[in-house]
Design a protein around this motif. Sequence first.
Motif, PDB file in Angstrom:
ATOM      1  N   PRO A  90       0.808  -1.226   0.000  1.00  0.00           N
ATOM      2  CA  PRO A  90       0.000   0.000   0.000  1.00  0.00           C
ATOM      3  C   PRO A  90       0.841   1.276   0.000  1.00  0.00           C
ATOM      4  O   PRO A  90       1.827   1.382   0.721  1.00  0.00           O
ATOM      5  N   ILE A  91       0.425   2.213  -0.825  1.00  0.00           N
ATOM      6  CA  ILE A  91       1.144   3.485  -0.964  1.00  0.00           C
ATOM      7  C   ILE A  91       0.956   4.331   0.285  1.00  0.00           C
ATOM      8  O   ILE A  91      -0.164   4.572   0.738  1.00  0.00           O
ATOM      9  N   SER A  92       2.068   4.798   0.838  1.00  0.00           N
ATOM     10  CA  SER A  92       2.009   5.713   1.980  1.00  0.00           C
ATOM     11  C   SER A  92       2.570   7.087   1.645  1.00  0.00           C
ATOM     12  O   SER A  92       2.451   8.013   2.449  1.00  0.00           O
ATOM     13  N   ILE A  93       3.190   7.215   0.466  1.00  0.00           N
ATOM     14  CA  ILE A  93       3.720   8.500   0.010  1.00  0.00           C
ATOM     15  C   ILE A  93       3.313   8.690  -1.448  1.00  0.00           C
ATOM     16  O   ILE A  93       3.611   7.852  -2.295  1.00  0.00           O
ATOM     17  N   LEU A  94       2.621   9.783  -1.728  1.00  0.00           N
ATOM     18  CA  LEU A  94       2.258  10.135  -3.101  1.00  0.00           C
ATOM     19  C   LEU A  94       2.898  11.473  -3.432  1.00  0.00           C
ATOM     20  O   LEU A  94       2.738  12.442  -2.683  1.00  0.00           O
ATOM     21  N   VAL A  95       3.619  11.530  -4.552  1.00  0.00           N
ATOM     22  CA  VAL A  95       4.180  12.792  -5.037  1.00  0.00           C
ATOM     23  C   VAL A  95       3.524  13.111  -6.373  1.00  0.00           C
ATOM     24  O   VAL A  95       3.618  12.336  -7.325  1.00  0.00           O
ATOM     25  N   CYS A  96       2.851  14.253  -6.437  1.00  0.00           N
ATOM     26  CA  CYS A  96       2.187  14.696  -7.665  1.00  0.00           C
ATOM     27  C   CYS A  96       3.132  15.657  -8.380  1.00  0.00           C
ATOM     28  O   CYS A  96       3.158  16.855  -8.083  1.00  0.00           O
ATOM     29  N   GLY A  97       3.924  15.103  -9.305  1.00  0.00           N
ATOM     30  CA  GLY A  97       4.967  15.904  -9.919  1.00  0.00           C
ATOM     31  C   GLY A  97       4.821  16.144 -11.409  1.00  0.00           C
ATOM     32  O   GLY A  97       5.531  16.991 -11.966  1.00  0.00           O
ATOM     33  N   ALA A  98       3.922  15.431 -12.079  1.00  0.00           N
ATOM     34  CA  ALA A  98       3.776  15.602 -13.524  1.00  0.00           C
ATOM     35  C   ALA A  98       3.373  17.037 -13.848  1.00  0.00           C
ATOM     36  O   ALA A  98       2.496  17.608 -13.197  1.00  0.00           O
ATOM     37  N   ALA A  99       4.023  17.610 -14.860  1.00  0.00           N
ATOM     38  CA  ALA A  99       3.765  19.018 -15.179  1.00  0.00           C
ATOM     39  C   ALA A  99       4.058  19.290 -16.646  1.00  0.00           C
ATOM     40  O   ALA A  99       4.813  18.573 -17.298  1.00  0.00           O
ATOM     41  N   GLY A 100       3.450  20.358 -17.148  1.00  0.00           N
ATOM     42  CA  GLY A 100       3.699  20.821 -18.508  1.00  0.00           C
ATOM     43  C   GLY A 100       3.969  22.316 -18.491  1.00  0.00           C
ATOM     44  O   GLY A 100       3.522  23.021 -17.595  1.00  0.00           O
ATOM     45  N   ASN A 101       4.703  22.794 -19.482  1.00  0.00           N
ATOM     46  CA  ASN A 101       5.000  24.229 -19.546  1.00  0.00           C
ATOM     47  C   ASN A 101       5.467  24.599 -20.945  1.00  0.00           C
ATOM     48  O   ASN A 101       6.002  23.763 -21.677  1.00  0.00           O
ATOM     49  N   PHE A 102       5.229  25.823 -21.302  1.00  0.00           N
ATOM     50  CA  PHE A 102       5.806  26.433 -22.492  1.00  0.00           C
ATOM     51  C   PHE A 102       5.721  27.942 -22.311  1.00  0.00           C
ATOM     52  O   PHE A 102       4.955  28.436 -21.480  1.00  0.00           O
ATOM     53  N   ILE A 103       6.534  28.648 -23.051  1.00  0.00           N
ATOM     54  CA  ILE A 103       6.574  30.112 -22.972  1.00  0.00           C
ATOM     55  C   ILE A 103       5.614  30.698 -24.003  1.00  0.00           C
ATOM     56  O   ILE A 103       5.694  30.364 -25.193  1.00  0.00           O
ATOM     57  N   ALA A 104       4.714  31.554 -23.556  1.00  0.00           N
ATOM     58  CA  ALA A 104       3.800  32.216 -24.491  1.00  0.00           C
ATOM     59  C   ALA A 104       3.117  33.401 -23.811  1.00  0.00           C
ATOM     60  O   ALA A 104       2.687  33.287 -22.665  1.00  0.00           O
ATOM     61  N   PRO A 105       3.005  34.539 -24.498  1.00  0.00           N
ATOM     62  CA  PRO A 105       2.206  35.647 -23.979  1.00  0.00           C
ATOM     63  C   PRO A 105       0.750  35.197 -23.839  1.00  0.00           C
ATOM     64  O   PRO A 105       0.266  34.380 -24.641  1.00  0.00           O
ATOM     65  N   ALA A 106       0.062  35.733 -22.874  1.00  0.00           N
ATOM     66  CA  ALA A 106      -1.309  35.294 -22.610  1.00  0.00           C
ATOM     67  C   ALA A 106      -2.197  35.416 -23.843  1.00  0.00           C
ATOM     68  O   ALA A 106      -3.028  34.541 -24.111  1.00  0.00           O
ATOM     69  N   GLU A 107      -2.008  36.488 -24.619  1.00  0.00           N
ATOM     70  CA  GLU A 107      -2.884  36.709 -25.768  1.00  0.00           C
ATOM     71  C   GLU A 107      -2.609  35.736 -26.920  1.00  0.00           C
ATOM     72  O   GLU A 107      -3.409  35.637 -27.852  1.00  0.00           O
ATOM     73  N   GLU A 108      -1.491  35.008 -26.823  1.00  0.00           N
ATOM     74  CA  GLU A 108      -1.158  34.052 -27.873  1.00  0.00           C
ATOM     75  C   GLU A 108      -1.401  32.600 -27.473  1.00  0.00           C
ATOM     76  O   GLU A 108      -1.229  31.689 -28.283  1.00  0.00           O
ATOM     77  N   ILE A 109      -1.791  32.376 -26.217  1.00  0.00           N
ATOM     78  CA  ILE A 109      -2.062  31.007 -25.770  1.00  0.00           C
ATOM     79  C   ILE A 109      -3.435  30.590 -26.307  1.00  0.00           C
ATOM     80  O   ILE A 109      -4.434  31.278 -26.086  1.00  0.00           O
ATOM     81  N   SER A 110      -3.470  29.479 -26.985  1.00  0.00           N
ATOM     82  CA  SER A 110      -4.754  28.978 -27.472  1.00  0.00           C
ATOM     83  C   SER A 110      -5.526  28.344 -26.319  1.00  0.00           C
ATOM     84  O   SER A 110      -4.931  27.927 -25.316  1.00  0.00           O
ATOM     85  N   PRO A 111      -6.840  28.270 -26.432  1.00  0.00           N
ATOM     86  CA  PRO A 111      -7.605  27.561 -25.395  1.00  0.00           C
ATOM     87  C   PRO A 111      -7.090  26.136 -25.190  1.00  0.00           C
ATOM     88  O   PRO A 111      -7.017  25.661 -24.051  1.00  0.00           O
ATOM     89  N   LYS A 112      -6.701  25.473 -26.274  1.00  0.00           N
ATOM     90  CA  LYS A 112      -6.177  24.109 -26.146  1.00  0.00           C
ATOM     91  C   LYS A 112      -4.869  24.094 -25.365  1.00  0.00           C
ATOM     92  O   LYS A 112      -4.655  23.231 -24.497  1.00  0.00           O
ATOM     93  N   GLY A 113      -3.986  25.056 -25.643  1.00  0.00           N
ATOM     94  CA  GLY A 113      -2.716  25.124 -24.942  1.00  0.00           C
ATOM     95  C   GLY A 113      -2.897  25.392 -23.461  1.00  0.00           C
ATOM     96  O   GLY A 113      -2.234  24.775 -22.614  1.00  0.00           O
ATOM     97  N   PHE A 114      -3.791  26.336 -23.142  1.00  0.00           N
ATOM     98  CA  PHE A 114      -4.059  26.651 -21.732  1.00  0.00           C
ATOM     99  C   PHE A 114      -4.624  25.426 -21.032  1.00  0.00           C
ATOM    100  O   PHE A 114      -4.189  25.051 -19.935  1.00  0.00           O
ATOM    101  N   ARG A 115      -5.581  24.797 -21.686  1.00  0.00           N
ATOM    102  CA  ARG A 115      -6.233  23.621 -21.094  1.00  0.00           C
ATOM    103  C   ARG A 115      -5.251  22.465 -20.900  1.00  0.00           C
ATOM    104  O   ARG A 115      -5.325  21.732 -19.904  1.00  0.00           O
TER     105      ARG A 115
END
Length: 277
Positions: A90-115
Amino acid sequence: MITDYLSPTLLAGRTAFITGGGSGVNLAIAKAFAALGARVGICGRSAERLAVGRTALEALGAGVFTATADVRDAEAVQAAIDGCGAALGPISILVCGAAGNFIAPAEEISPKGFRTVVDIDLLGTFHATRAAFPQLRETRGSVLFVSGGQSFVPFAFQAHVGAAKAGIDNLMQNLALEWGRYGIRCNSIVPGPVKGTEGMKRLGGEAEPGLWDQMTPLGRMAEPEEIGQVAAFLVSPLASYVSGARLTVDGGQNLTGSSLFNAALARERTGARSAAR
């Protein structure tokens, strides 16, 4: 080596599961746990990275479980976590580490990219915590959320990441409040700039040599192992009365704000546009 400072049996008998555990900071955390006696499960989208991670963890003497899974897929995450518990206990330690990132000005982020970023970082974290809850309740375990400075310091071109990381920290506090009655502790770790990681490459860490050293009061980037050491403390009995906390491990970087980063990225974008003309 972490065992120069902490007992190699500090996490003995415990099973840890780490999303995004095949590389970078998350693999460094997995290695720290393995060195302290934990059995370790890791999941991620790259079977190749998971294979490399397995080799590194087994070299430290750990029992290892790996599963190829995208944290955006709740059923895949559930299967990975159930499989880890069945294989290692049984798991006694969970680390939630998966992540995504990219560089983009807010006005250029597509809804798909943000989501996409929100789905990986925030929804993926929810999927993992929900899937692991029965095991964590059984073991009176600990959840460690890997957050980011964007959660509380605005960075240019990081609106999507800031929203996701702020959501992670809020989720952490809510679960610390709700799940405390089951003996489950929930905390966030906030790494600063870390050498040689994919995250730093995505943040333009190589755009201007020395930029992050200049931004950090300690004058250097972190070694991945330094994040793993703090993570090990937070999930260990040494932190048995710590829950609902956000611990920043960044050499003081966020104290200086994001203005140098913002200016450097603006210069890089301006240069790229000029070169394209």
